[in-house]
Design a protein around this motif. Sequence first.
Motif, short mmCIF file in Angstrom:
data_model
loop_
_atom_site.label_atom_id
_atom_site.label_comp_id
_atom_site.label_asym_id
_atom_site.label_seq_id
_atom_site.Cartn_x
_atom_site.Cartn_y
_atom_site.Cartn_z
N PRO A 303 0.83 9.55 -13.20
CA PRO A 303 1.18 9.03 -14.53
C PRO A 303 0.77 7.56 -14.69
O PRO A 303 0.96 6.74 -13.78
CB PRO A 303 2.70 9.17 -14.58
CG PRO A 303 3.06 10.13 -13.50
CD PRO A 303 2.03 9.95 -12.43
N VAL A 304 0.20 7.24 -15.83
CA VAL A 304 -0.11 5.84 -16.16
C VAL A 304 1.20 5.07 -16.27
O VAL A 304 2.17 5.54 -16.86
CB VAL A 304 -0.91 5.76 -17.47
CG1 VAL A 304 -1.08 4.31 -17.91
CG2 VAL A 304 -2.26 6.44 -17.31
N GLY A 305 1.23 3.89 -15.68
CA GLY A 305 2.43 3.06 -15.68
C GLY A 305 3.29 3.23 -14.45
O GLY A 305 4.23 2.44 -14.24
N SER A 306 3.00 4.23 -13.61
CA SER A 306 3.81 4.45 -12.41
C SER A 306 3.52 3.39 -11.36
O SER A 306 2.44 2.78 -11.32
CB SER A 306 3.56 5.85 -11.85
OG SER A 306 2.19 6.02 -11.51
N ARG A 307 4.48 3.16 -10.49
CA ARG A 307 4.36 2.15 -9.44
C ARG A 307 3.39 2.61 -8.37
O ARG A 307 3.26 3.80 -8.08
CB ARG A 307 5.72 1.85 -8.81
CG ARG A 307 6.69 1.10 -9.71
CD ARG A 307 6.21 -0.30 -10.06
NE ARG A 307 6.05 -1.12 -8.88
CZ ARG A 307 7.02 -1.90 -8.36
NH1 ARG A 307 8.23 -1.90 -8.91
NH2 ARG A 307 6.79 -2.64 -7.30
N VAL A 308 2.74 1.65 -7.76
CA VAL A 308 1.83 1.90 -6.64
C VAL A 308 2.23 0.97 -5.51
O VAL A 308 2.49 -0.22 -5.74
CB VAL A 308 0.36 1.63 -7.02
CG1 VAL A 308 -0.56 2.01 -5.87
CG2 VAL A 308 -0.02 2.38 -8.29
N PHE A 309 2.32 1.51 -4.30
CA PHE A 309 2.57 0.66 -3.12
C PHE A 309 1.24 0.52 -2.38
O PHE A 309 0.64 1.51 -1.96
CB PHE A 309 3.63 1.27 -2.22
CG PHE A 309 4.10 0.33 -1.14
CD1 PHE A 309 5.15 -0.54 -1.36
CD2 PHE A 309 3.47 0.29 0.10
CE1 PHE A 309 5.58 -1.42 -0.37
CE2 PHE A 309 3.88 -0.59 1.09
CZ PHE A 309 4.94 -1.44 0.85
N VAL A 310 0.79 -0.71 -2.25
CA VAL A 310 -0.52 -1.01 -1.70
C VAL A 310 -0.39 -1.79 -0.41
O VAL A 310 0.29 -2.82 -0.37
CB VAL A 310 -1.38 -1.81 -2.71
CG1 VAL A 310 -2.76 -2.09 -2.13
CG2 VAL A 310 -1.48 -1.07 -4.03
N GLU A 311 -1.00 -1.30 0.66
CA GLU A 311 -1.12 -2.06 1.90
C GLU A 311 -2.56 -2.52 2.03
O GLU A 311 -3.49 -1.75 1.89
CB GLU A 311 -0.76 -1.19 3.11
CG GLU A 311 0.70 -0.79 3.20
CD GLU A 311 0.94 0.04 4.46
OE1 GLU A 311 0.60 -0.43 5.56
OE2 GLU A 311 1.45 1.17 4.32
N GLY A 312 -2.74 -3.77 2.31
CA GLY A 312 -4.08 -4.31 2.45
C GLY A 312 -4.27 -5.50 1.54
O GLY A 312 -3.30 -6.08 1.04
N PRO A 313 -5.50 -5.87 1.32
CA PRO A 313 -6.75 -5.18 1.67
C PRO A 313 -7.10 -5.34 3.15
O PRO A 313 -6.72 -6.32 3.79
CB PRO A 313 -7.79 -5.88 0.80
CG PRO A 313 -7.24 -7.27 0.65
CD PRO A 313 -5.75 -7.12 0.58
N TYR A 314 -7.84 -4.33 3.65
CA TYR A 314 -8.27 -4.32 5.04
C TYR A 314 -9.78 -4.14 5.13
O TYR A 314 -10.43 -3.69 4.19
CB TYR A 314 -7.59 -3.17 5.80
CG TYR A 314 -6.09 -3.23 5.83
CD1 TYR A 314 -5.43 -4.33 6.36
CD2 TYR A 314 -5.32 -2.17 5.34
CE1 TYR A 314 -4.04 -4.38 6.40
CE2 TYR A 314 -3.93 -2.21 5.39
CZ TYR A 314 -3.30 -3.31 5.92
OH TYR A 314 -1.93 -3.35 5.96
N GLY A 315 -10.32 -4.45 6.30
CA GLY A 315 -11.71 -4.14 6.57
C GLY A 315 -12.62 -5.34 6.65
O GLY A 315 -12.41 -6.37 6.00
N ALA A 316 -13.65 -5.20 7.50
CA ALA A 316 -14.65 -6.24 7.71
C ALA A 316 -15.99 -5.88 7.07
O ALA A 316 -17.00 -6.52 7.34
CB ALA A 316 -14.84 -6.49 9.21
#
Length: 446
Positions: A303-316
């Motif tokens: 659903p648009v507007g729903s919460r997102v849990f984000v880990e990162g950013p990662y990577g080289a």
Amino acid sequence: MAAVDNAVRRGGVSPGEAARWAMWTFVVVNVVIVEALFLGAGPGKNGVLTVAKFFGVHAALLMFFQLLLVARLPWLDRRIGMDRLTVWHRWVGFLLVWTVLTHATLVVLGYATLDDASMGKTFIALSGVPASLLGILAAAVLLVIAVVSTRSLRRRLRYEVWHGLHLLLYVALGLAFVHQLLETKTFTSSAFATAYWWVLWLFAFGALLAGRAALPLWRNAYHRFRVAAVVPESDHVVSVYVTGRHLGKLPARAGQFCIWRFPGHNPWWTANPFSLSATPDGQGLRLTAKAAGSTSAGLRNVPVGSRVFVEGPYGAFTSLHRTRPGALLIAGGVGITPVRALLEEQGTGDIVVLYRVRGEADAVLLDEVRELVALRGGRLHLLTGRTGEGGAPPFGPDSLHRLVPDITERDVYVCGPPAMTTAVLSGLRDLKVPARQVHAERFGLA
């Protein structure tokens, strides 16, 4: 974002090389300190127990390195990459298991020799001693983790199941820490030894808590990520646009990935690594995913507007590691997503893109890639068909040299399925492309 000319590192030590040198220096210094502490503590009650103590203190040091490799410290991750750190973690883990089992076996043998008793009776007697029991439990947990991490079993387990079992590693490390703490000779052989071990363990657990818990929780509380839009790119591919507060302060770069959770839509333990498919602009983030599993297939229904849990950013997999003005970007399938972001970040310059898919209909974000390549005056080669249908392998040395004659003078970025990545890296080695010019990212967290 910096243009190509400004992003190129001309000579000197690359960030990745500097990070590896720093890690090796750190390892050597701590090995020397542990060796000195072992020699300074004097021998054990007999020769076998002395050797057992040798393996024990080195097992403690390996546990510390295990924590450091999975702590996801930003400085290390941006320079070495989570994929390489994870590989190192895997091999150090198996070395740790053998070191711990050797230590435990020698302890039982040493006391059995000392007491003139069988190893079975000695083991039972030692299991009644709290310090020894904790060590036995730690060794048992490590052995279980090692067994489920073997390739034959790992492939049969869902990632969430394997990851849940792998979290027992922290239980084993806690048991091992208390075990070492109760073995007072290790901690109190000198004032320096006590200070060293306390600093080492506090730093290890502190780095783990900071990188795996405190930083992600703080970033999500500060940025408040939410779904802004869900856009189907094809029948099996969807892009999710994520917005939030103060995104200009999120240290994200083109080519990196995040670990995404969608609470309320999927269980909290369900997470997937998806690359950023557009250059972060301080206003929003975009991920593009192919329906390869239940989580990615369900993204079009978030659903648009729903919460997102984000880990990162990662990577080289970023322009931080550029060494040459010219760049070759090689992508396979959905591996085009970080390559597309890198392409958007680059200014005008000598850029070639090789995009490998079965057919043009399977080429994710193809129109965007074409537009960006044209805008930057680059060249795009869409490589279609099945491997082995005839003709030269698409990523064999002859094919690569034919498509990009000056390939040895370019930085080469590679992202795609494991088999494709392996084939590309083999072709680059045959062409003698310098290793410092090759930047590859492999899919997966485990």
